[in-house]
Design a protein around this motif. Sequence first.
Motif: not given
Length: 448
Positions: A404-406, A409-411, A426-427, A435-436
């Motif tokens: 989820d954390l990855r 960050v990707r989003r 942003s995070l 939405r992650y």
Amino acid sequence: MTAEMERTPITDVAGWLEASGERPALRALGELLLGVTAASGTETPDCFTTRRLGVPTIGHLIVEERPLDAVARVTVPLALAEAMTEHADAVEVGPHRRSDPPQWTQTEISGAVYRHPKTLRAYFPAATLLPGAGVVLGIEARDSTLSDAEVTAYTTPEHRHSARDLLDRLFTRAEQLNPYRGKAVRATYVRGGVALTVIDLPAVTRDAVIVPAEVWAEVDLGVTAVRDRHQLLNAHGLGSRRGVLLVGPPGTGKSAVSAVIAGEVLGEFTVIYVEAQAGAELLTAVVEQAQKLGGPVLLVLEDVDLWCRDRARGAGGGLSVLLQAMDIASDARILTLASTNDAATLDKAAVRTGRFDSIVEVGYPDRDAAARILMALVAGLPGGAHVNCDAVAAVLPAETTGSDLREIVRRAVLTAGDGGQVTTDSLLNEVKGGRYQAELPSGAGAYL
């Protein structure tokens, strides 16, 4: 889809015949229908063998044969090629199937090309491979409808035991020449047997995988057992083989832990990732193959709960295969690193000491661990040095995984403007948006 639609047309007849190994059968059928055989000046395999061994018919000889598994189809031909090179001045080569010429091929493994016989017979005079007699070795390194992959030794009856010993030596040398040793390979189920394919491991280190220290301690204990203390343990009947089971929900880092350990020991260890069907059907064969490699082996069984369940829940054959495989050779230098999302689904017989000696939980990260994971993920990204990871971790929902954390960050990178700069805001916005976490819409399944 109908059976007709699933069929693939044959566009290259010659290629299909060569790949399937059916050319001799089709040629024999054509000769039978015509009532004549094709004239050929080529000596048949049996005529070659009887001529070189000095007997009137093939019935005056004995044949010792050994089947070749997926790995031996490469290693045994390599050992035979080595013997042929060593005795090149004396050896004579003939056909092994009908009157086809001897065939050689090459196998590429991890960038190295190995050239070896595919199908032939080779005559070795007395005092080359056998002290008092000549011998013909035949190799068939492919499976077809009419033949199995095997190696055969032809000699006179009084030298049967010598021929048997010769095949033993050939297989011993084949194991020493095994090109898979020290590599990372994936074991898959192919036509009822095990096939090994060299794979690349992801570049991941312990610094990037945030899990409880206990996880590393237990896995390292297993590495120590099979790498450093195997002689001491086995000398006192304690057994060096170990199994570690990583337990935890999806996305918490179990596969990453396996990847880290695999990368650390690769080269000194042979790493074997076992695909699910190969595990459920042929894990014993995989373990037996691992023993032949020599040196320590890391056996990785991911998501073992998918094919090995509690008998009370209607377990399939995977459980019995796992139990049998885990009981093979307690003195073997094998570390089994398995993972499961739900240990409760596994049979108690599978998770006892002696099979899996240690069961370690890889759970959801706490706030501090989540902040450390975020710090590792944003390191090196534009703006990453200025992110307040503690502030982001403080607003995370319960049961947030490393995956989820990855994705958070990707989003944040994907939704940022030019340059993909990440910020604390942003995070935080990605966390609040939710939405992650991929979830099905509430009305899913109601569409026509």
